[in-house]
Design an enzyme around this catalytic site. Structure first.
Site, PDB file in Angstrom:
ATOM      1  N   GLU A 182       0.767  -1.237   0.000  1.00 35.84           N
ATOM      2  CA  GLU A 182       0.000   0.000   0.000  1.00 35.84           C
ATOM      3  C   GLU A 182       0.802   1.294   0.000  1.00 35.84           C
ATOM      4  OE1 GLU A 182      -2.916  -0.428   3.168  1.00 35.84           O
ATOM      5  OE2 GLU A 182      -4.065  -1.831   1.949  1.00 35.84           O
ATOM      6  N   GLU A 231      -5.565  -8.231  -0.823  1.00 33.27           N
ATOM      7  CA  GLU A 231      -6.250  -8.068   0.473  1.00 33.27           C
ATOM      8  C   GLU A 231      -7.709  -7.735   0.213  1.00 33.27           C
ATOM      9  OE1 GLU A 231      -4.808  -5.151   3.241  1.00 33.27           O
ATOM     10  OE2 GLU A 231      -2.749  -5.883   3.202  1.00 33.27           O
TER      11      GLU A 231
HETATM   12  C1  BGC Z   1      -3.110  -3.137   6.981  1.00 35.73           C
HETATM   13  C2  BGC Z   1      -3.788  -3.646   8.205  1.00 35.73           C
HETATM   14  C3  BGC Z   1      -5.261  -3.337   8.185  1.00 35.73           C
HETATM   15  C4  BGC Z   1      -5.866  -3.779   6.892  1.00 35.73           C
HETATM   16  C5  BGC Z   1      -7.285  -3.366   6.795  1.00 35.73           C
HETATM   17  C6  BGC Z   1      -3.791  -3.703   5.820  1.00 35.73           C
HETATM   18  O1  BGC Z   1      -3.092  -3.345   4.672  1.00 35.73           O
HETATM   19  O2  BGC Z   1      -1.788  -3.537   6.976  1.00 35.73           O
HETATM   20  O3  BGC Z   1      -3.178  -3.121   9.331  1.00 35.73           O
HETATM   21  O4  BGC Z   1      -5.887  -4.025   9.218  1.00 35.73           O
HETATM   22  O5  BGC Z   1      -5.137  -3.277   5.799  1.00 35.73           O
HETATM   23  O6  BGC Z   1      -7.428  -2.012   7.033  1.00 35.73           O
END
Ligand code: BGC
Length: 333
Positions: free
Chosen positions: A153, A270
């Protein structure tokens, strides 16, 4: 009559060919889970998760084919050149990676939560590249089922203009020791689909492009303590035609982008909904996103294994079955 049948067969063969062509570009992985809140915490355990060896057997047996291991290397490397990574930390990460590989899982290793580079990119560029130099040297003899992901990110001051330069330099450093290992890279704005059109990737057959998906954010991040202001708890995701159309449309944008870029393979690295949302909505959303990605040939990696979004309950030592079935519908015999 005969001509008509021949024509139908011809069309069928064409469809089959088309499917195999699009599959040729797809990845050897499809369904994965993030080992979140462990090695990307400042110290493993500080955020409540220590990765246990036996997790990987469970994950493999449940039907996942890969794990993404987020790692905060920046907290374990010198702040001065040559930015050496602590030997003991390397040992711990090696152990975790080896356990996952031993269980037949593909492993995605990244640089996660390098917060300083998002605030002061120019100041941290050299350190970022030197960390990759060490990682690529360290893992060069690992099997090809270990994949690298450059940076989780990119955001804030690490804008697309800078990021496009940094990623190119990082990839050429990695290529010196790892000529064909898969390298995953994603756009800025927290790996947003909407920033794909600013991402520039080198011409390299072993690049995979990732994006993250948490829409609608008001739903997936309701009550999230690390978000300010935190969206209020109580938003449901009912799976209406309208709600589904938004998800489909956004995933289609990623596919369209890939088509315009030589069909580069995509990884939804993710996605997940926080545990403060109601379970029924989480299950509906998770299942819809996972199936929609699969229909489009996009591999996915659920956020995450056993913390706040967890598909596994580490206290009870059991899967949260509705969520697991949303991800992997087939029950293994
Ligand atoms: C972050 C996490 C977070 C998740 C959802 C991830 O990229 O590293 O810390 O919980 O995104 O927000």
């Amino acid at each position: 009559m005969f001509l008509r049948q021949a024509f139908i067969i011809f069309i069928l063969v064409l469809c089959l060919l088309k499917t195999s062509i699009s599959f040729a570009k797809s990845l050897p992985i499809l369904r994965g889970v993030n080992m979140g809140n462990a090695l990307e915490a400042p110290i493993e355990g500080e955020w409540g998760v220590v990765i246990r060896d036996e997790y990987f057997k469970l994950i493999k047996e449940a039907g996942f084919d890969h794990v993404r291991i987020p790692v905060r290397w920046s907290a374990h490397a010198d702040i001065r050149p040559p930015y050496n990574i602590e030997a003991n930390f390397f040992k711990r990460v090696d152990h975790v990676v080896n356990e996952a590989l031993k269980n037949g899982l593909y492993v995605i290793l990244n640089i996660h939560h390098y917060d300083e580079i998002m605030q002061r990119p120019e100041q941290h560029k050299d350190r970022f590249l030197k960390i990759w130099e060490q990682l690529s040297r360290h893992y060069k003899d690992y099997p090809e089922t270990l994949w690298f992901e450059l940076l989780n990110e990119p955001c804030n001051y690490l804008n697309s203009k800078l990021w496009n330069q940094y990623l190119k330099e990082a990839i050429s450093i990695i290529r010196k020791t790892n000529p064909t290992r898969k390298i995953i890279v994603g756009p800025t704005d927290w790996n947003s689909i909407y920033k794909l059109n600013e991402l520039e990737i080198p011409n390299d057959p072993n690049i995979v492009v990732t994006f993250h998906y948490y829409n609608p954010f008001q739903f997936t991040h309701q009550g999230a303590e690390w978000v300010s202001p935190s969206p209020p708890v109580g938003t449901k995701w009912l799976g209406t035609t309208f709600e589904k159309r938004i998800v489909s449309g956004e995933l289609d944008m990623a596919v369209e982008w890939s088509k315009r870029h030589n069909n580069v393979p995509l990884l939804l690295g993710e996605f997940g909904a926080y545990s403060k949302a109601d379970m029924e909505s989480r299950v509906r959303w998770t299942s819809f996103v996972a199936r929609s990605a699969e229909e489009r040939g996009i591999a996915w990696c659920y956020w995450e294994f056993c913390a706040g979004f967890g598909v596994y309950d580490p206290v009870k030592g059991e899967w949260r079955t509705p969520l697991l079935r949303a991800l992997i519908p087939e029950v293994k015999k």
